[in-house]
Design an enzyme around this catalytic site. Structure first.
Site, PDB file in Angstrom:
ATOM      1  N   ASP A  79       0.834  -1.090   0.105  1.00 56.19           N
ATOM      2  CA  ASP A  79      -0.127   0.127   0.115  1.00 56.19           C
ATOM      3  C   ASP A  79       0.995   1.370   0.057  1.00 56.19           C
ATOM      4  OD1 ASP A  79       1.065  -0.748   2.680  1.00 56.19           O
ATOM      5  OD2 ASP A  79      -0.603   0.658   3.424  1.00 56.19           O
ATOM      6  N   GLU A 146       0.395  -1.317   5.643  1.00 52.88           N
ATOM      7  CA  GLU A 146       1.417  -0.747   6.508  1.00 52.88           C
ATOM      8  C   GLU A 146       0.881   0.543   6.927  1.00 52.88           C
ATOM      9  OE1 GLU A 146       5.167   1.025   7.557  1.00 52.88           O
ATOM     10  OE2 GLU A 146       3.678   1.581   5.996  1.00 52.88           O
TER      11      GLU A 146
END
Length: 487
Positions: A79, A146
């Protein structure tokens, strides 16, 4: 624009980065990039799996002659932080990042670049797709989410990985080797309020704070950069204290891990106070700009007359809100007593929303000390609760304790010195790397973190250095060639 990126060296890395950046990959919406990675692994006929939370694991056997070396986990997160300039028209859910080359840097057009952690992901893809890179057995671990909770790392179960060494490719200084990181906790303060009819004979203004650098709320928190929420609150406090300013709406900041770059508020004052209000607020604006002139040269604070809103905040709640934001700490709380120059504990007042009878304030508190993390969190909780807020702690994650006896740390440090004839900066960082979380279920795994130079992460000014990426890539290849043998 992206075609020029594909011609950069090392081409194998930049081409994978361009492919990755064509796929929308916001945190918590990683379905497309998960499928992208699965397709990538299967196309290479590599063992490819997705675990129960969405992490992708791709395994590649050792190259000839490297079969007796320890298995290495190469780890990065899929991400990226989505930030854009206010005047940039861009849909992160449907569009790929538009990149361009500016001298020795790769940048994005008005948005975050996604080099955090896309260059790490692209590097791992390059190793997996290569036919001429010497390496031991590889377990490529691509984690999800994350940036907004580390739920991928938290959800990775013990026993899934067999590797003894983990290389986390998620730092932003090419002369730094990470050996530890901060933990964190999200703090959310909420309360409702009664809306009141806007008093008669008032005039409305939209106040805007824009043009700040923003940046990573961990790695950049010590720089003294402007926080749009705190700056806005100074303006509101002055207007309320001296002229009875009333607040209708506030919309400041965005993600918890990004220092707020912008804040907007709709306010009203008595028409009779218009001239002295404008005079004094402009004086304050000039003072704030002077304070930040060297750090925030593009800071813009503007007042614009606007349509008078129908309602404003309850006066008592408004006073509590403004004074609480003034009292709540933003920035460095404590420096590390053991590692020179390292921020130990900090807080970012990341998000403030006031609208239609509801207030929501979001903070991210970080610390490499669990006890001081909760000390600061409780300090903030106390400030908010004194003003009648409900406070929730969520998304807590541990830090990564340094291991000065690490075998891989010693290997990587020595290789850096041999390659560059200089010592690397071996340090813990004030950011939430996934190593601390992964270490909970894999306590014996030996870990280090490194990466290329990335500047302005989590902001539209994010950029990755081309020559540094070449340096980092050669370093990674050298490490893979020198992984020690199995015991």
């Amino acid at each position: 624009m992206n075609s020029e990126i594909r011609n950069l060296e090392p081409k194998i890395v930049w081409n994978h980065f361009a492919d990755l950046n064509a796929v929308p990959r916001p945190s918590k919406k990683e379905e497309r990039v998960i499928q992208f990675m699965v397709d990538f692994g299967k196309k290479l006929n590599l063992d490819t799996t997705v675990d129960s939370v969405g992490n992708v694991i791709i395994r590649k056997p050792a190259t000839q002659g490297m079969e007796n070396r320890k298995t290495v986990v190469l780890q990065s997160h899929l991400d990226m932080v989505h930030q854009k300039n206010a005047d940039t028209v861009f849909d992160f859910d449907t569009e790929g990042i538009k990149m361009f080359v500016d001298g020795d840097w790769v940048k994005a057009k008005g948005t975050t670049l996604g080099a955090d952690n896309g260059l790490g992901v692209a590097s791992i893809m390059a190793v997996l797709s290569s036919t001429d890179i010497a390496h031991p057995a590889i377990e490529a671990l691509f984690t999800i989410d994350e940036e907004t909770g580390m739920t991928g790392a938290m959800g990775l179960k013990g026993g899934v990985l067999e590797g003894e060494i983990l290389l986390n490719l998620d730092t932003e200084e090419d002369d730094e080797i990470g050996m530890g990181c901060a933990g964190g906790v999200d703090i959310t303060a909420t309360r409702n309020y009664q809306e009141e009819s806007t008093p008669e004979n008032t005039i409305a203004y939209e106040i805007s704070v824009t043009g700040l650098n923003g940046g990573h709320s961990g790695m950049d928190i010590h720089k003294g950069l402007g926080n749009a929420n705190k700056i806005m609150n100074r303006l509101l406090f002055d207007g309320f204290t001296n002229f009875g300013l009333r607040v209708a709406e506030i919309n400041g900041g965005s993600l918890r891990n990004a220092i707020p770059r912008e804040s907007f508020a709709t306010v009203v004052i008595d028409q009779i106070s218009k001239e002295p209000f404008l005079f004094e607020l402009n004086e304050l604006i000039n003072n704030i700009k002077a304070e930040f002139k060297s750090l925030e040269p593009n800071l813009s604070i503007e007042l614009k007359e606007t349509t008078t809103p129908e309602n404003v905040m309850d006066l008592g709640v408004q006073e509590g809100l403004i004074k609480t934001i003034y009292a709540a700490l933003n920035g460095v709380y404590r420096m590390s007593p053991d590692i020179e120059g390292l921020v130990e504990t900090s807080n970012n007042i990341a998000r403030i929303i006031v609208k239609e009878g509801a207030i929501k304030i979001g903070c991210l508190t970080r610390s490499s000390s669990e006890t001081n993390k909760w000390d600061l969190a409780n300090s903030l909780r106390s400030a908010f609760e004194l003003a009648g807020f409900d406070v929730e702690f969520s998304g807590a994650y541990p830090g990564w304790l340094p291991n000065i006896n690490s075998e891989i740390l010693n290997l990587v440090t020595n290789l850096y010195e041999e390659l560059h004839n200089s010592k690397p900066h071996v340090a813990a960082c004030h950011a939430g790397l996934e190593c601390g979380i992964l270490g909970q279920n894999y306590p014996t795994m030996d870990m280090v973190s490194f990466g290329p130079n990335i500047r302005g992460a989590h902001s539209p000014d994010e950029r990755a250095q081309i020559t540094s990426t070449q340096k980092y890539w050669n370093f990674l290849l050298e490490i893979l060639k020198n992984i020690p043998s199995k015991n």
